[in-house]
Design a protein around this motif. Sequence first.
Motif, PDB file in Angstrom:
ATOM      1  N   TYR A  48      33.701  91.745  36.725  1.00 19.30           N
ATOM      2  CA  TYR A  48      32.217  90.803  34.806  1.00 19.30           C
ATOM      3  C   TYR A  48      32.783  90.776  34.091  1.00 19.30           C
ATOM      4  CZ  TYR A  48      28.138  89.376  32.374  1.00 19.30           C
ATOM      5  OH  TYR A  48      27.425  89.077  31.633  1.00 19.30           O
ATOM      6  N   ASP A  49      33.337  91.910  32.800  1.00 17.65           N
ATOM      7  CA  ASP A  49      33.618  91.627  31.694  1.00 17.65           C
ATOM      8  C   ASP A  49      35.307  90.687  32.240  1.00 17.65           C
ATOM      9  OD1 ASP A  49      32.447  93.621  31.314  1.00 17.65           O
ATOM     10  OD2 ASP A  49      33.656  95.115  31.025  1.00 17.65           O
ATOM     11  N   ALA A  50      36.344  90.191  32.944  1.00 17.66           N
ATOM     12  CA  ALA A  50      37.164  89.843  33.189  1.00 17.66           C
ATOM     13  C   ALA A  50      37.010  88.562  32.853  1.00 17.66           C
ATOM     14  CB  ALA A  50      38.017  89.921  34.303  1.00 17.66           C
ATOM     15  N   ILE A  51      35.696  88.029  33.740  1.00 21.00           N
ATOM     16  CA  ILE A  51      35.574  87.444  33.991  1.00 21.00           C
ATOM     17  C   ILE A  51      34.813  86.174  33.418  1.00 21.00           C
ATOM     18  CG2 ILE A  51      33.021  85.548  34.865  1.00 21.00           C
ATOM     19  CD1 ILE A  51      33.969  86.903  38.012  1.00 21.00           C
ATOM     20  N   LYS A  52      33.969  86.863  32.387  1.00 23.33           N
ATOM     21  CA  LYS A  52      33.487  86.818  31.447  1.00 23.33           C
ATOM     22  C   LYS A  52      34.805  86.366  29.634  1.00 23.33           C
ATOM     23  CE  LYS A  52      29.535  88.478  28.696  1.00 23.33           C
ATOM     24  NZ  LYS A  52      29.063  89.021  27.649  1.00 23.33           N
ATOM     25  N   SER A  55      36.382  82.621  30.786  1.00 24.21           N
ATOM     26  CA  SER A  55      35.137  82.105  30.232  1.00 24.21           C
ATOM     27  C   SER A  55      35.156  81.752  29.039  1.00 24.21           C
ATOM     28  CB  SER A  55      33.436  81.802  31.095  1.00 24.21           C
ATOM     29  OG  SER A  55      33.096  83.411  30.080  1.00 24.21           O
ATOM     30  N   THR A  56      35.297  82.402  28.162  1.00 24.13           N
ATOM     31  CA  THR A  56      35.350  82.979  26.795  1.00 24.13           C
ATOM     32  C   THR A  56      36.904  82.322  26.019  1.00 24.13           C
ATOM     33  OG1 THR A  56      35.558  84.764  26.230  1.00 24.13           O
ATOM     34  CG2 THR A  56      33.524  83.958  26.806  1.00 24.13           C
TER      35      THR A  56
END
Length: 62
Positions: A48-52, A55-56
């Motif tokens: 989840y942290d890697a996806i976030k 995306s930023t």
Amino acid sequence: MLVLSRKKDEKIVIGDSITLMVIEIRGDKVRLGIDAPRDVTVHREEIYDAIKRESTEQPKVD
């Protein structure tokens, strides 16, 4: 934070549509089964942290 204790094969129900079940306890690891609607995303925290992060990030311009 709500903290609950569960044994193998016991469940936790979240809302009306999400169920967590303790599948296996081995040493210091717990395997969980998650039953949730398809429109609910479920990720391990590091994913989840890697996806976030991804995306930023600003796209690189050459």
